[in-house]
Design a protein around this motif. Structure first.
Motif: not given
Length: 305
Positions: A138-147, A300-305
């Motif tokens: 969690f300290a590094q964090g991340g985002t996932m977004k999808g349609k 759509e599906l994408e992840v970022s950190h």
């Protein structure tokens, strides 16, 4: 003689006009035919095949099919990139080129994974392709977004739709943590499960049973319990919708359609920081009923950190 000449001229004129009319009609028919062919060609050219906007180079997938060892089939990069022609994946993960989606199909089978009785056709994030040992905190964090959208799902004996998990954040023990508590594998609880249930989106997370538990104690799965869950107000039904999960130190936010939020920011999130994590997305079907199944579409599906 004059009348004869007039008669001949009349006949010639009539013949000339008849030929012209026939030629014009023929040209007109050819022109109409050509026009129809051109329109059909244009329609064919306009018909385009759509593909999902998903980069699979950092995902593995588990399916409801058994592998050679009797466990659930798992395909990693780079093999997953050939899903459209891989016979092991075609029944469970395939393109719908009419709307540009990637379809995940799951049903009850013997191909279950550890600590569950349910089957799945589900992606697992791999920050380093082919390696499950590289994850994030969690300290590094991340985002996932999808349609996504539910294409089809069966009903139970009471006429209620079966449930399906469409997104997750799963915890994972490091090798050191695993050895410290004497566990056989690196499995840790999922801190987030997002369900499609009765046409709505439902969120479940974990809460610590004993807030005073030591860092070593909270590594055990039985140190955590399920919360009461949260239902978003919007009904998504079988329409397209977007989900976004944003994680940072001590905080987790789930967003539906960009305008409805659920924020988790408390001691449970802060204490969860001891675990590593990875994102999951797809079709984790929550039923063992006979002939039950679900099809989940991701556009759509994408992840970022």
């Amino acid at each position: 003689m004059k009348q004869t000449r007039k008669g001949i001229l009349s006949i010639l004129l009539l013949a000339f006009l008849t030929v012209n009319v026939a030629c014009y009609a023929q040209k007109s028919n050819v022109s109409d035919s050509d026009s129809k062919v051109e329109k059909q060609d244009k329609k064919k050219k306009k018909k385009k095949y759509k593909l999902p906007e998903i980069d699979l180079s950092h995902w593995s997938v588990t399916t409801p099919e058994l592998n050679d060892k009797g466990g659930a089939m798992n395909i990693e990069p780079p093999e997953i990139l050939n899903y459209a022609t891989d016979e092991r994946l075609i029944p469970y993960m395939y393109n719908d080129s009419t709307d540009g989606s990637l379809v995940f199909y799951s049903f009850p089978s013997k191909a279950t994974t550890a600590n569950t009785k349910y089957t799945r056709s589900e992606l697992r994030e791999q920050m380093e392709p082919g390696n499950n040992d590289v994850n994030w905190t969690f300290a590094q964090g991340g985002t996932m977004k999808g349609k996504l959208a539910i294409e089809e799902i069966t009903e139970d004996s009471e006429g209620k739709y079966h449930k399906v998990i469409i997104m997750q954040i799963h915890g994972r023990l490091t090798d050191e943590q695993r050895d410290l508590i004497g566990q056989k594998d690196n499995n840790a609880p999922p801190i987030l499960k997002i369900y499609w249930q009765d046409g709505k989106v439902r969120v479940k997370t974990k809460v610590l049973k004993n807030l005073s538990a030591s860092d070593n104690q909270l590594l055990h799965e039985d140190a955590w319990d399920d919360d009461d869950g949260f239902n978003f107000e919007q009904e998504v039904g079988f329409r397209k919708f977007t989900l976004e999960v944003k994680v940072s130190e001590g905080k987790m936010v789930v967003v539906l359609n960009g305008n409805e939020y659920k924020v988790y920011e408390d001691i449970h999130m802060r204490r969860w920081g001891v675990f590593e994590n990875y994102f999951k997305a797809g079709n984790y079907f929550q039923s063992r009923d006979k002939d039950a199944f679900a099809k989940v579409k991701y556009y759509e599906l994408e992840v970022s950190h």
